[in-house]
Design a protein around this motif. Structure first.
Motif, PDB file in Angstrom:
ATOM      1  N   TRP A 123     -15.319  22.492  28.653  1.00 22.63           N
ATOM      2  CA  TRP A 123     -15.015  22.911  27.272  1.00 22.63           C
ATOM      3  C   TRP A 123     -13.572  23.408  27.161  1.00 22.63           C
ATOM      4  O   TRP A 123     -13.305  24.341  26.399  1.00 22.63           O
ATOM      5  CB  TRP A 123     -15.905  24.062  26.796  1.00 22.63           C
ATOM      6  N   SER A 178      -9.448  34.540  34.211  1.00 20.12           N
ATOM      7  CA  SER A 178     -10.638  33.737  33.897  1.00 20.12           C
ATOM      8  C   SER A 178     -11.423  34.455  32.811  1.00 20.12           C
ATOM      9  O   SER A 178     -11.254  35.672  32.611  1.00 20.12           O
ATOM     10  CB  SER A 178     -11.527  33.590  35.134  1.00 20.12           C
ATOM     11  N   GLY A 179     -12.300  33.712  32.155  1.00 16.59           N
ATOM     12  CA  GLY A 179     -13.179  34.337  31.173  1.00 16.59           C
ATOM     13  C   GLY A 179     -14.034  35.411  31.809  1.00 16.59           C
ATOM     14  O   GLY A 179     -14.304  36.454  31.198  1.00 16.59           O
ATOM     15  N   SER A 180     -14.469  35.167  33.042  1.00 14.51           N
ATOM     16  CA  SER A 180     -15.327  36.139  33.735  1.00 14.51           C
ATOM     17  C   SER A 180     -14.609  37.461  33.932  1.00 14.51           C
ATOM     18  O   SER A 180     -15.148  38.528  33.622  1.00 14.51           O
ATOM     19  CB  SER A 180     -15.734  35.597  35.109  1.00 14.51           C
ATOM     20  N   ASN A 208     -14.120  39.348  30.608  1.00 15.10           N
ATOM     21  CA  ASN A 208     -15.295  40.068  30.095  1.00 15.10           C
ATOM     22  C   ASN A 208     -15.615  41.288  30.957  1.00 15.10           C
ATOM     23  O   ASN A 208     -16.076  42.311  30.445  1.00 15.10           O
ATOM     24  CB  ASN A 208     -16.501  39.125  29.998  1.00 15.10           C
ATOM     25  N   HIS A 255     -21.326  34.531  29.712  1.00 14.58           N
ATOM     26  CA  HIS A 255     -20.102  35.338  29.682  1.00 14.58           C
ATOM     27  C   HIS A 255     -19.368  35.369  31.018  1.00 14.58           C
ATOM     28  O   HIS A 255     -18.380  36.082  31.144  1.00 14.58           O
ATOM     29  CB  HIS A 255     -20.427  36.756  29.208  1.00 14.58           C
ATOM     30  N   GLY A 256     -19.850  34.627  32.019  1.00 18.47           N
ATOM     31  CA  GLY A 256     -19.115  34.582  33.283  1.00 18.47           C
ATOM     32  C   GLY A 256     -19.984  34.879  34.486  1.00 18.47           C
ATOM     33  O   GLY A 256     -21.216  34.899  34.392  1.00 18.47           O
ATOM     34  N   GLU A 282     -20.811  35.388  21.761  1.00 19.27           N
ATOM     35  CA  GLU A 282     -19.971  34.217  21.464  1.00 19.27           C
ATOM     36  C   GLU A 282     -20.229  33.862  19.988  1.00 19.27           C
ATOM     37  O   GLU A 282     -21.393  33.820  19.579  1.00 19.27           O
ATOM     38  CB  GLU A 282     -20.398  33.017  22.304  1.00 19.27           C
ATOM     39  N   ASP A 293     -16.705  37.028  22.302  1.00 23.69           N
ATOM     40  CA  ASP A 293     -16.324  36.180  23.431  1.00 23.69           C
ATOM     41  C   ASP A 293     -15.923  34.811  22.873  1.00 23.69           C
ATOM     42  O   ASP A 293     -16.754  33.958  22.586  1.00 23.69           O
ATOM     43  CB  ASP A 293     -17.493  36.054  24.408  1.00 23.69           C
ATOM     44  N   VAL A 346     -14.106  32.547  24.397  1.00 25.00           N
ATOM     45  CA  VAL A 346     -13.597  31.737  25.499  1.00 25.00           C
ATOM     46  C   VAL A 346     -13.696  30.237  25.177  1.00 25.00           C
ATOM     47  O   VAL A 346     -12.782  29.474  25.488  1.00 25.00           O
ATOM     48  CB  VAL A 346     -14.319  32.106  26.817  1.00 25.00           C
ATOM     49  N   VAL A 347     -14.784  29.826  24.537  1.00 20.05           N
ATOM     50  CA  VAL A 347     -14.914  28.410  24.146  1.00 20.05           C
ATOM     51  C   VAL A 347     -14.382  28.175  22.728  1.00 20.05           C
ATOM     52  O   VAL A 347     -13.647  27.229  22.472  1.00 20.05           O
ATOM     53  CB  VAL A 347     -16.382  27.943  24.251  1.00 20.05           C
ATOM     54  N   LYS A 365      -9.869  29.603  28.774  1.00 26.05           N
ATOM     55  CA  LYS A 365      -9.967  28.143  28.592  1.00 26.05           C
ATOM     56  C   LYS A 365      -8.881  27.536  27.688  1.00 26.05           C
ATOM     57  O   LYS A 365      -7.822  27.155  28.138  1.00 26.05           O
ATOM     58  CB  LYS A 365     -11.354  27.780  28.047  1.00 26.05           C
TER      59      LYS A 365
HETATM   60  N1  PLP Z   1     -17.354  33.223  28.269  1.00 26.35           N
HETATM   61  C1  PLP Z   1     -17.748  32.038  27.782  1.00 26.35           C
HETATM   62  C2  PLP Z   1     -18.206  31.950  26.359  1.00 26.35           C
HETATM   63  C3  PLP Z   1     -17.724  30.895  28.587  1.00 26.35           C
HETATM   64  O1  PLP Z   1     -18.152  29.718  28.105  1.00 26.35           O
HETATM   65  C4  PLP Z   1     -17.252  31.013  29.905  1.00 26.35           C
HETATM   66  C5  PLP Z   1     -17.194  29.821  30.782  1.00 26.35           C
HETATM   67  O2  PLP Z   1     -17.746  28.798  30.504  1.00 26.35           O
HETATM   68  C6  PLP Z   1     -16.870  32.272  30.372  1.00 26.35           C
HETATM   69  C7  PLP Z   1     -16.922  33.352  29.523  1.00 26.35           C
HETATM   70  C8  PLP Z   1     -16.421  32.448  31.779  1.00 26.35           C
HETATM   71  O3  PLP Z   1     -15.169  31.902  31.941  1.00 26.35           O
HETATM   72  P1  PLP Z   1     -14.617  31.508  33.421  1.00 26.35           P
HETATM   73  O4  PLP Z   1     -15.457  30.373  33.897  1.00 26.35           O
HETATM   74  O5  PLP Z   1     -13.193  31.169  33.155  1.00 26.35           O
HETATM   75  O6  PLP Z   1     -14.761  32.716  34.266  1.00 26.35           O
END
Ligand code: PLP
Length: 449
Positions: free
Chosen positions: A53, A112-114, A117, A147-148, A220, A253, A255-256, A282
């Motif tokens: 994504w 990273s998203g992880s 968060n 969320h990660g 999200e 969130d 991220v997407v 992302k």
């Molecule tokens: N938050 C959302 C909504 C995500 O879709 C993702 C990953 O797909 C994440 C957080 C985590 O991101 P990352 O994989 O960069 O740690």
């Protein structure tokens, strides 16, 4: 040794059935252009998922390559601890504050998203500690949310598969239902009643836990990995009313959704979310370089900044926080998206995707729902539509369809929490490519069903 042999021998894959991987080995990509990937055997695939994504401007963008080369020559790295700075990141922070919805004030960068968060939860905890409310620490998340994978962001996931074997979730995380109409909306319930029901559930949970112990709610705007769950228009306003009543912060969130996947800059704008904190990753760099950010509202920032009196140095940050290469990549990525009108294009292509997915799948007896918004789509499989019955999860219908589609030359993604297959192609995808993605995915269903 082939590259596949080397991979099998040495590489520990994330999110992979490890035993099956040892038997079958990897599918290794070597090249990408636009929405097309090429593997080691020269086979090409249409990437209906933009990687995970995220490759929103498409593969092989030479402007991004030039930006990365130039920034590498000028300043490849310098840290940002202890008041040190770099130019691209200051400019990016300014740009993000200008783009973000609501009264946003400061940007904290991660990788990273992880980790972003994870940082959000630390920010929320720090905020409440500064305010002298050490007991206000619980976080409410939603089932099907993703969320990660860190200990905290993995805990925030409302997907059982993310917890099994890892001793998660942490006990301070609690869950409410997702606004997934197909399964959660009762028969005869109007949309208004459905939304009321979900908001009441949240309020009951806050009251049962004690509002003085509940710090934040994370969501999200569109739940992506949980099944591309698009909320009713009145959902977030109703949820926010409850959160405000009990002084619970809202973490969006994005991220997407962030940076155009819905057709708008942020999903929050589309669904009426007024966040206190926003997570992005992302699409901020179209994944050319890892980068994430926590965008912090002015009232939250003011409290955190005043924490200096109590705690001294704000002791949080990563070696790669605010990496200049990533910030430069983000600036060019956002330039490309703005200059080429890619958000508008994402919306237009998204409308085409929705139309093609409906045409190929909606009437199929094994399809419970075709849904989506912007350039996000999903097809959910069911054993029967009437009465609505899910497949036995062990059957993994979505996984079988995705596997067959890959053999046919289309990469989609199975979302096991809702037995769905997802579509989230690059914004540069063409209408012809969308037609092919939808038609080959339909053929895959016919082949395996
Ligand atoms: N938050 C959302 C909504 C995500 O879709 C993702 C990953 O797909 C994440 C957080 C985590 O991101 P990352 O994989 O960069 O740690």
């Amino acid at each position: 040794m082939t590259i596949e042999d080397i991979d099998k021998e040495f590489f520990f894959h994330p999110f992979t059935q490890l035993r099956e991987h040892q038997q079958h080995g990897p599918l290794t990509m070597v090249e990408g252009h636009g929405s097309t990937l090429t593997d080691t055997r020269g086979r090409t695939y249409l990437d209906a998922m933009a990687g995970l994504w995220c490759v929103n401007i498409g593969y092989g963008n030479t402007e991004m390559a030039e930006t990365l080369r130039a920034q590498t020559e000028r300043l490849p790295y310098y840290h940002t601890f202890a008041s040190m700075g770099n130019e691209p990141v200051a400019r990016l922070a300014q740009r993000l504050i200008a783009m973000a919805p609501g009264e946003m004030s400061k940007v904290f960068f991660g990788n990273s998203g992880s980790d972003a968060n994870d940082t959000q939860v630390k920010l929320v905890w720090y905020y409440n500690n500064v305010l002298g409310r050490p007991e206000k620490k619980k976080i409410i998340s939603r089932r099907r949310g993703y969320h990660g994978v860190t200990v905290m962001s993995g805990s925030l996931c409302g997907l059982p598969g993310m917890h099994a074997g890892f001793d998660l979730p942490l006990p301070m995380v609690h869950f409410v239902r997702a606004p997934h109409r197909l399964w959660e909306q009762q028969e005869g319930q109007s949309e208004e009643e459905f939304v009321r029901d979900l908001a009441d559930e949240l309020e009951r949970l806050i009251l049962a836990e004690g509002p003085e112990t509940v710090a934040a709610f994370i969501a999200e705007p569109i739940q992506a990995a949980g099944g591309v769950i698009v909320p009713p228009a009145s959902y977030f306003p109703a949820i926010q009313e409850v959160l405000r009543r009990y002084d619970v912060l809202l973490i969006a969130d994005e991220v997407v959704c962030g940076f155009g996947r819905t057709g708008d800059t942020f999903g929050s704008e589309v669904f009426g979310v007024r966040p206190d904190l926003i997570t992005v990753a992302k699409g901020i760099t179209s994944a050319y370089v890892p980068l994430s950010a926590c965008i912090v509202s002015a009232p939250v920032w003011d409290v955190i900044a005043s924490g200096a009196d109590k705690y001294g140095v704000f002791s949080h940050g990563y070696t790669y926080s605010a990496h200049p290469l990533a910030a430069a990549a983000a600036m060019t990525n956002l330039d490309i998206i703005e200059r080429d009108g890619l958000m508008r294009q994402a919306k237009a292509r998204g409308d085409h995707l929705a139309e093609r997915l409906r045409a190929e799948f909606a009437d199929h007896p094994l399809v419970g729902e075709v849904r989506g918004y912007g350039l996000l789509g999903a097809v959910e499989f069911v054993k029967s539509k009437d009465p609505l019955t899910a497949f036995d999860p062990a059957l993994k219908m979505s996984a079988a369809v995705v596997q067959r589609a890959r053999e046919l030359g289309v990469i989609s993604r199975a979302l096991p929490a809702s037995d769905s297959i997802a579509f989230s192609p690059p914004f540069v995808v063409t209408e012809d490519e969308i037609d092919e993605m939808a038609a080959l995915a339909r053929q895959a269903l016919d082949d395996v069903a």
